[in-house]
Scaffold this active site. Structure first.
Site, mmCIF file in Angstrom:
data_model
loop_
_atom_site.group_PDB
_atom_site.id
_atom_site.type_symbol
_atom_site.label_atom_id
_atom_site.label_comp_id
_atom_site.label_asym_id
_atom_site.label_seq_id
_atom_site.Cartn_x
_atom_site.Cartn_y
_atom_site.Cartn_z
ATOM 1 N N ALA A 10 15.646 -45.083 -6.563
ATOM 2 C CA ALA A 10 17.043 -45.480 -6.810
ATOM 3 C C ALA A 10 17.021 -46.872 -7.435
ATOM 4 O O ALA A 10 16.019 -47.596 -7.345
ATOM 5 C CB ALA A 10 17.831 -45.498 -5.508
ATOM 6 N N ALA A 11 18.151 -47.235 -8.035
ATOM 7 C CA ALA A 11 18.256 -48.577 -8.620
ATOM 8 C C ALA A 11 18.630 -49.577 -7.520
ATOM 9 O O ALA A 11 18.924 -49.188 -6.388
ATOM 10 C CB ALA A 11 19.323 -48.570 -9.714
ATOM 11 N N GLU A 36 0.834 -1.201 0.000
ATOM 12 C CA GLU A 36 0.000 0.000 0.000
ATOM 13 C C GLU A 36 0.876 1.260 0.000
ATOM 14 O O GLU A 36 0.557 2.262 -0.646
ATOM 15 C CB GLU A 36 -0.898 0.036 1.255
ATOM 16 C CG GLU A 36 -1.886 -1.109 1.370
ATOM 17 C CD GLU A 36 -1.305 -2.305 2.124
ATOM 18 O OE1 GLU A 36 -0.107 -2.607 1.947
ATOM 19 O OE2 GLU A 36 -2.061 -2.955 2.867
ATOM 20 N N ALA A 70 11.386 -37.385 -6.435
ATOM 21 C CA ALA A 70 11.629 -37.747 -7.828
ATOM 22 C C ALA A 70 11.566 -39.256 -7.919
ATOM 23 O O ALA A 70 12.063 -39.956 -7.032
ATOM 24 C CB ALA A 70 13.007 -37.254 -8.258
HETATM 25 N N1 LIG Z 1 13.825 -39.793 -4.911
HETATM 26 C C1 LIG Z 1 13.789 -38.848 -4.046
HETATM 27 O O1 LIG Z 1 13.081 -37.864 -4.236
HETATM 28 C C2 LIG Z 1 14.625 -38.931 -2.824
HETATM 29 C C3 LIG Z 1 14.712 -37.845 -1.975
HETATM 30 C C4 LIG Z 1 15.483 -37.946 -0.837
HETATM 31 C C5 LIG Z 1 16.157 -39.133 -0.586
HETATM 32 N N2 LIG Z 1 16.063 -40.165 -1.438
HETATM 33 C C6 LIG Z 1 16.775 -41.425 -1.166
HETATM 34 O O2 LIG Z 1 16.357 -41.925 0.072
HETATM 35 C C7 LIG Z 1 17.396 -42.715 0.618
HETATM 36 C C8 LIG Z 1 17.484 -42.502 2.109
HETATM 37 O O3 LIG Z 1 16.298 -42.978 2.646
HETATM 38 P P1 LIG Z 1 15.948 -42.935 4.160
HETATM 39 O O4 LIG Z 1 14.533 -43.374 4.285
HETATM 40 O O5 LIG Z 1 16.985 -43.629 4.961
HETATM 41 O O6 LIG Z 1 16.138 -41.385 4.478
HETATM 42 P P2 LIG Z 1 15.335 -40.236 5.190
HETATM 43 O O7 LIG Z 1 13.875 -40.446 5.140
HETATM 44 O O8 LIG Z 1 15.897 -38.994 4.656
HETATM 45 O O9 LIG Z 1 15.838 -40.366 6.689
HETATM 46 C C9 LIG Z 1 15.247 -41.278 7.538
HETATM 47 C C10 LIG Z 1 15.757 -41.034 8.912
HETATM 48 O O10 LIG Z 1 15.203 -39.832 9.435
HETATM 49 C C11 LIG Z 1 15.299 -39.919 10.835
HETATM 50 N N3 LIG Z 1 14.114 -39.427 11.491
HETATM 51 C C12 LIG Z 1 14.107 -38.538 12.524
HETATM 52 N N4 LIG Z 1 12.883 -38.363 12.982
HETATM 53 C C13 LIG Z 1 12.064 -39.142 12.261
HETATM 54 C C14 LIG Z 1 10.682 -39.398 12.313
HETATM 55 N N5 LIG Z 1 9.871 -38.791 13.185
HETATM 56 N N6 LIG Z 1 10.166 -40.285 11.433
HETATM 57 C C15 LIG Z 1 10.953 -40.906 10.539
HETATM 58 N N7 LIG Z 1 12.287 -40.720 10.455
HETATM 59 C C16 LIG Z 1 12.839 -39.835 11.314
HETATM 60 C C17 LIG Z 1 15.479 -41.391 11.187
HETATM 61 O O11 LIG Z 1 16.805 -41.609 11.652
HETATM 62 P P3 LIG Z 1 17.106 -41.304 13.186
HETATM 63 O O12 LIG Z 1 16.046 -42.035 13.970
HETATM 64 O O13 LIG Z 1 18.474 -41.763 13.417
HETATM 65 O O14 LIG Z 1 16.963 -39.837 13.349
HETATM 66 C C18 LIG Z 1 15.311 -42.085 9.863
HETATM 67 O O15 LIG Z 1 16.070 -43.253 9.740
HETATM 68 C C19 LIG Z 1 18.642 -42.344 -0.128
HETATM 69 O O16 LIG Z 1 19.046 -43.430 -0.892
HETATM 70 C C20 LIG Z 1 18.233 -41.213 -1.006
HETATM 71 O O17 LIG Z 1 18.881 -41.264 -2.256
HETATM 72 C C21 LIG Z 1 15.313 -40.094 -2.541
#
Ligand SMILES: NC(=O)c1ccc[n+]([C@@H]2O[C@H](COP(=O)([O-])OP(=O)(O)OC[C@H]3O[C@@H](n4cnc5c(N)ncnc54)[C@H](OP(=O)(O)O)[C@@H]3O)[C@@H](O)[C@H]2O)c1
Length: 353
Positions: A165-166, A56, A157
């Site tokens: 991932a693969a 404004e 993605a």
């Molecule tokens: N395609 C895509 O868009 C995309 C995007 C991102 C990642 N990725 C892939 O995802 C993979 C990793 O997967 P991820 O499942 O291990 O990773 P994430 O979802 O990023 O991390 C999971 C971690 O977050 C922590 N966390 C803390 N508080 C949480 C809660 N309330 N609920 C759930 N988790 C909580 C936990 O570890 P703590 O309990 O130790 O804290 C859990 O193991 C990688 O390979 C990556 O390349 C893909």
């Protein structure tokens, strides 16, 4: 110049407001068009950054004496308080504006009351013009102010068969450069980017908003948040570089849920307290599942690549769904081709009970 209708002026004000997207937080985006007594546009403005002049005030400065007796068309109720700048309600009254047309009332208890102040000063006030459109343009800010925690967008993605991932863990890159450029633009519109510690340990992402070609950082960087219950983020992780602010949110600091992990509702409340109005959850599948299971996702933006993997991790893990009747229903609001990929935007439908 030809006169314009109040409706046309509001459409223009909504366009102007959008120019502030990504730079006004923790303030809303606002646009304003000033019409003189003949309905000619004599001033235009938008709120460009927090602490800067409100829409404004910019429009009034342009209009000068021509604002007297005119109409101010504004996307959000003019503020009524002195924050970093003075109350817009008073500035409109002082300029002699005789009518103020507002799209959406201000839900912020600190700043609202502008309409009442204007009316008390004898200014005619109309509310609700193009309200839906103005609301959509400010959805993150309005939603977060009404309920006290940020608007959360989950971005992922995946291949056409939903894999992120693969089988050997390689994932760079599933989507095209065009889609990744689009993601960086999306990062530029939010106040915080969130990832789980699993993603940080596997991919070591930077989570900054930058130009992918030359790496130049955007001027305004979202806060990087690692959701990391027990503080496992390595000291040399890229998210800890100096390119942007980073918060490693641990259960000890935020509070723990029943599973001992970071309490996600408490995390969002703390982010709101820190001025975050829009947050982009970039995964991974575990954290995204937990957010969805808790009903904390407002919008989903999926980039789907024309690829098939047939094996490998999926883009989403447990989201609290064990039977088809409990599937999280979505409403698809947009499908856009980005390079060879599809960007699908969807809203989770609210669950009953
Ligand atoms: N395609 C895509 O868009 C995309 C995007 C991102 C990642 N990725 C892939 O995802 C993979 C990793 O997967 P991820 O499942 O291990 O990773 P994430 O979802 O990023 O991390 C999971 C971690 O977050 C922590 N966390 C803390 N508080 C949480 C809660 N309330 N609920 C759930 N988790 C909580 C936990 O570890 P703590 O309990 O130790 O804290 C859990 O193991 C990688 O390979 C990556 O390349 C893909």
């Amino acid at each position: 110049m030809a006169s314009v209708s109040v409706d046309e002026a509001m459409r223009r004000a909504i366009e102007l407001a959008a120019r502030g997207l990504g730079t006004t937080s923790p303030n809303p985006v606002v646009g304003c068009v000033l019409l003189d007594t003949e309905g000619e546009v004599v001033g235009e403005g938008f709120h460009a950054y927090a602490g800067g002049p409100h829409a404004e005030i910019v429009a009034l400065a342009q209009a000068g004496a021509r604002a007297r007796g005119g109409t101010a068309v504004v996307t959000l109720e003019p503020c009524d308080h002195t924050g970093r700048t003075g109350p817009c309600s008073h500035a409109l009254i002082a300029a002699g504006v005789s009518r103020v047309v507002i799209a959406v009332p201000d839900p912020n208890p600190v700043a609202s009351g502008g309409a009442a102040t204007l009316r008390a000063a004898g200014v005619q006030v109309a509310l609700g013009v193009r309200a839906q459109e103005a609301e959509a343009g400010n959805v993150a800010w309005l939603t977060s102010m009404r309920r006290g925690w940020p608007y959360v967008i989950w971005k992922y993605a995946a291949t056409l068969d939903g894999r992120s991932a693969a089988a050997d863990g390689t994932s760079m890159w599933i989507t095209s450069e065009a889609a990744r450029v689009d993601v960086h633009a999306l990062r530029g519109t939010v106040d915080a980017v969130l990832a789980g510690v699993g993603t940080v340990l596997t991919d070591d992402p930077r989570l900054t908003a930058r130009n992918l070609r030359d790496g130049t950082l955007a001027i305004r960087q979202p806060l990087r948040v690692v959701v990391d219950s027990s503080g496992r983020t390595p000291a040399d992780a890229r998210v800890r570089d100096g390119a942007a602010r980073t918060w490693v949110a641990t259960a000890a600091e935020v509070g723990a849920g029943p599973d001992g992990r970071v309490d996600l509702a408490a995390l969002l409340a703390e982010l709101h307290h820190r001025g975050v109005r829009a947050a982009l959850l970039e995964g991974g599948p575990t954290l995204a599942g937990a957010f969805l299971a808790a009903g904390l996702i407002d919008r989903i933006v999926g980039y789907v690549a024309p690829k098939l993997l047939g094996a490998g991790p999926t883009a989403l893990l447990d989201a609290g769904v064990s039977t088809i009747a409990d599937a999280i229903d979505l409403e698809i609001t947009d499908v856009t081709r980005v390079g060879p990929d599809l960007r699908i935007t969807a809203l989770p439908r609210k669950r009953e009970g």
